[in-house]
Design a protein around this motif. Structure first.
Motif, PDB file in Angstrom:
ATOM      1  N   ARG A 195       0.830  -1.205   0.000  1.00 45.46           N
ATOM      2  CA  ARG A 195       0.000   0.000   0.000  1.00 45.46           C
ATOM      3  C   ARG A 195       0.866   1.256   0.000  1.00 45.46           C
ATOM      4  O   ARG A 195       1.888   1.319   0.691  1.00 45.46           O
ATOM      5  N   THR A 196       0.449   2.250  -0.773  1.00 44.97           N
ATOM      6  CA  THR A 196       1.129   3.540  -0.790  1.00 44.97           C
ATOM      7  C   THR A 196       0.099   4.643  -0.932  1.00 44.97           C
ATOM      8  O   THR A 196      -1.061   4.380  -1.294  1.00 44.97           O
ATOM      9  N   PHE A 208       5.923   0.320  -5.980  1.00 45.41           N
ATOM     10  CA  PHE A 208       5.670  -0.342  -7.264  1.00 45.41           C
ATOM     11  C   PHE A 208       6.588  -1.540  -7.455  1.00 45.41           C
ATOM     12  O   PHE A 208       6.128  -2.647  -7.771  1.00 45.41           O
ATOM     13  N   LEU A 209       7.911  -1.339  -7.286  1.00 47.30           N
ATOM     14  CA  LEU A 209       8.839  -2.446  -7.517  1.00 47.30           C
ATOM     15  C   LEU A 209       8.651  -3.553  -6.490  1.00 47.30           C
ATOM     16  O   LEU A 209       8.820  -4.739  -6.807  1.00 47.30           O
ATOM     17  N   PHE A 264       4.057   7.989 -12.628  1.00 50.33           N
ATOM     18  CA  PHE A 264       4.120   6.750 -13.395  1.00 50.33           C
ATOM     19  C   PHE A 264       5.202   6.801 -14.470  1.00 50.33           C
ATOM     20  O   PHE A 264       5.822   5.787 -14.781  1.00 50.33           O
ATOM     21  N   GLY A 265       5.415   7.981 -15.073  1.00 46.74           N
ATOM     22  CA  GLY A 265       6.412   8.087 -16.121  1.00 46.74           C
ATOM     23  C   GLY A 265       6.169   7.076 -17.222  1.00 46.74           C
ATOM     24  O   GLY A 265       5.045   6.911 -17.705  1.00 46.74           O
ATOM     25  N   VAL A 282       8.642   4.152  -7.531  1.00 51.07           N
ATOM     26  CA  VAL A 282       9.304   3.001  -8.150  1.00 51.07           C
ATOM     27  C   VAL A 282      10.548   2.588  -7.360  1.00 51.07           C
ATOM     28  O   VAL A 282      10.673   1.457  -6.905  1.00 51.07           O
ATOM     29  N   GLY A 283      11.477   3.498  -7.204  1.00 55.54           N
ATOM     30  CA  GLY A 283      12.708   3.183  -6.489  1.00 55.54           C
ATOM     31  C   GLY A 283      13.816   4.133  -6.890  1.00 55.54           C
ATOM     32  O   GLY A 283      13.769   4.758  -7.945  1.00 55.54           O
TER      33      GLY A 283
END
Length: 593
Positions: free
Chosen positions: A140-141, A198-199, A237-238, A153-154
């Motif tokens: 969750r974020t 995400f990752l 999101f890019g 993402v990271g």
């Protein structure tokens, strides 16, 4: 399984909001309208089983003034039901085109891979997701204005790492030993690539394919994004945006290249992972060895078991507008404002005011002032403690929101803001003037609730019939009504007599939208609904028998008629006005005598 049964199953597995099935399958009035437009004797919505035919029906209805009129009065519940049925048919066609077997038919009913739960604040969007993902693996974020690609993402981040203490002797770095002869260590700050939400979800999802047996499906992985529109989605999101295009197989249609840093991270995370279904997955990508590229970290590709769900408060949609290209890649699941059945009460000076009655009353005023659903309050906007919302919490959370976010541009002209001294209830009047020990003035809270027409429910149910004042006469289709609480059931009884061909449930469905005019939040109920009510309210109702052999019950409680005091809520006047506007063949008049 019939199409109607499949649709019911779809609703039950894709929603968890109260009364979801009733909200999304209320087609009786729609069928009558469409039959009238096309000159048919009757029409069944479930006779339409293709997306194309339903889209044509929706276009026809949305071009009809009568449909638009009652749909708007019903809070868009009819158009919401149509579009939810459309979503079901799209899912059904989507998977049926691949395989007509019963197993695949069940697969069509799986939850959406990418969907956004949207609605007014407090409707229970996060709770809905929590219930649907109970027992599943969830990352969750929450998005916010400072969220970006690296936080989603990271990215490389400083971390503390324990390393040996060394010294240089000649050209060599030599470990330093302590007095005890053991090598000495120290903590140093180093930079390492750290995976974010995400990752984390992406890696977990692919790892679930590791060593699966024949015929086994990978366990689901959920990435939940709270408040998705509070961040800049395009920036966050890019290039991941490309991955949101999913094929019928559930995998991304278009893989994207991973940058060098991410590739190292993924290669390390997938070390030792083997995927028995590798050949089957590769078939979806023209036999290209896409699985090997994924496990080597060369490309990013969303797997079929990765579900990305998000929440969105419609009241916050102006923070970072979501463009149409991004919207198209998600299914949209509307979470309506509804009575959660918790029976919460607002405690003011020992009196108890029904929370749901307050919401119905204030949301009606919010819409009248803003012509928008976005600023309305959902049931969980303010949390109760042991079923009670204190006056302090009510003022600090609810009144503050109303005065500062909803009505601040409306000049507080509505009578609900009237103070007893002839002035206006400004926000400061809800607190005493002491600087350090300021307290809520509960008398002002009670006045505000009284202005709204919200009554103290801690007292016993009203048992009198309340005779209409002698200054006016109210008639329903020319028939005089002498008791206030007889007006609603006289109206509905007249409607039943005019429509002897309708079933009891069809009549109930027609009158369902009018419940917002009742202090008790119901006007007409069937036997099951009546049995689930508090006996105090269920017993104070009027029974009407219908031609199909079933009965319905009309609420007799909580109706108020106060023509002499316009500052107070008049539910009878609201109900009469709504019925006359609805063009149901019922005309109610009130004449001064």
């Amino acid at each position: 399984m019939s199409i109607q049964e499949e649709y019911k199953y779809f609703i039950e597995n894709c929603t968890s909001t109260p009364k979801s099935y009733k909200n999304y399958s209320d087609f009786s009035r729609i069928c009558k309208t469409f039959a009238y437009i096309r000159g048919l004797n009757d029409f069944d919505i479930y006779s339409i089983t293709t997306v194309k035919k339903l889209e044509e029906l929706i276009i026809t209805l949305e071009s009809n003034d009568d449909f638009n009129k009652y749909n708007k009065k019903g809070g868009n519940q009819y158009s919401n039901a149509l579009h939810f049925y459309l979503r079901f048919l799209k899912a059904k066609e989507f998977f049926s085109s691949k395989d007509e077997s019963d197993n695949v038919a069940k697969e069509t009913l799986r939850p959406s891979l990418q969907q956004i739960f949207y609605g007014a604040p407090g409707t229970g969007k996060s709770h809905t997701i929590k219930e649907q993902t109970r027992g599943e693996d969830v990352v969750r974020t929450t998005f916010h204005p400072d969220s970006d690609y690296s936080t989603f993402v990271g990215a490389y981040k400083p971390t503390t790492k324990t390393v040996p203490v060394t010294t240089v002797i000649g050209t060599k770095a030599v470990p330093v030993e302590g007095a005890d002869g053991k090598p000495m260590t120290e903590d140093k700050i180093v930079y390492e690539f750290v995976s974010q939400a995400f990752l984390q979800a992406y890696i977990e999802a692919w790892q679930k394919f590791n060593q699966l047996g024949a015929g086994e499906e990978a366990k689901k992985e959920y990435l939940i994004i709270e408040e998705i529109n509070r961040g800049n989605c395009a920036q966050i999101f890019g290039d991941l945006f490309q991955l949101l295009d999913r094929g019928a197989h559930g995998f991304s249609e278009y893989p994207i290249k991973a940058d060098a840093d991410m590739q190292k991270q993924l290669h390390k995370a997938f070390a030792g992972v083997t995927i028995p279904q590798e050949d089957e997955i590769n078939k979806h990508f023209d036999e290209e060895d896409i699985v090997s590229q994924v496990l080597n970290g060369e490309v990013l590709l969303l797997p079929s078991n990765l579900y990305i769900w998000a929440t969105m408060n419609t009241s916050d949609q102006s923070l970072f507008p979501i463009d149409s290209a991004f919207k198209r890649r998600w299914d949209w699941n509307y979470v309506p404002i509804s009575d959660a059945g918790e029976r919460w009460a607002i405690d003011v000076n020992g009196a108890k005011y029904d929370w749901w009655q307050f919401l119905v009353a204030i949301n009606s005023r919010i819409y009248d002032a803003t012509y928008s659903e976005d600023k309305k309050l959902g049931y969980f906007f303010c949390k109760a403690e042991n079923g009670v919302i204190s006056a302090e919490k009510f003022v600090s959370k609810v009144v503050f929101y109303l005065w500062n976010d909803v009505f601040k541009d409306c000049e507080f002209v509505d009578a609900i803001f009237n103070d007893e001294d002839g002035g206006k209830l400004s926000f400061d009047k809800f607190y005493t003037s002491e600087a350090k020990n300021s307290k809520v003035v509960e008398e002002k809270v009670a006045l505000f609730l009284k202005n709204l027409g919200v009554e103290d429910v801690s007292t016993e149910i009203m048992s009198k019939n309340d005779t209409i004042n002698t200054d006016s006469v109210i008639r329903v289709n020319g028939k005089e009504v002498k008791k206030i609480n007889a007006i609603p059931y006289t109206i509905i009884e007249e409607y039943v007599n005019q429509h002897r061909d309708m079933t009891a449930q069809e009549v109930i469905d027609i009158w369902e939208p009018f419940k917002k005019y009742s202090m008790r939040s119901w006007v007409v109920a069937n036997k099951e609904e009546l049995d689930n009510m508090d006996a105090r309210y269920a017993n104070y109702s009027y029974k009407i028998d219908c031609s199909d052999g079933n009965s319905l019950w009309v609420n007799k409680d909580g109706w108020m008629h106060r023509p002499a005091n316009p500052s107070l809520r008049d539910t009878i006047n609201e109900f009469i006005h709504a019925v006359n506007e609805a063009d149901l063949g019922i005309t109610i008049t009130e004449e001064n005598v």
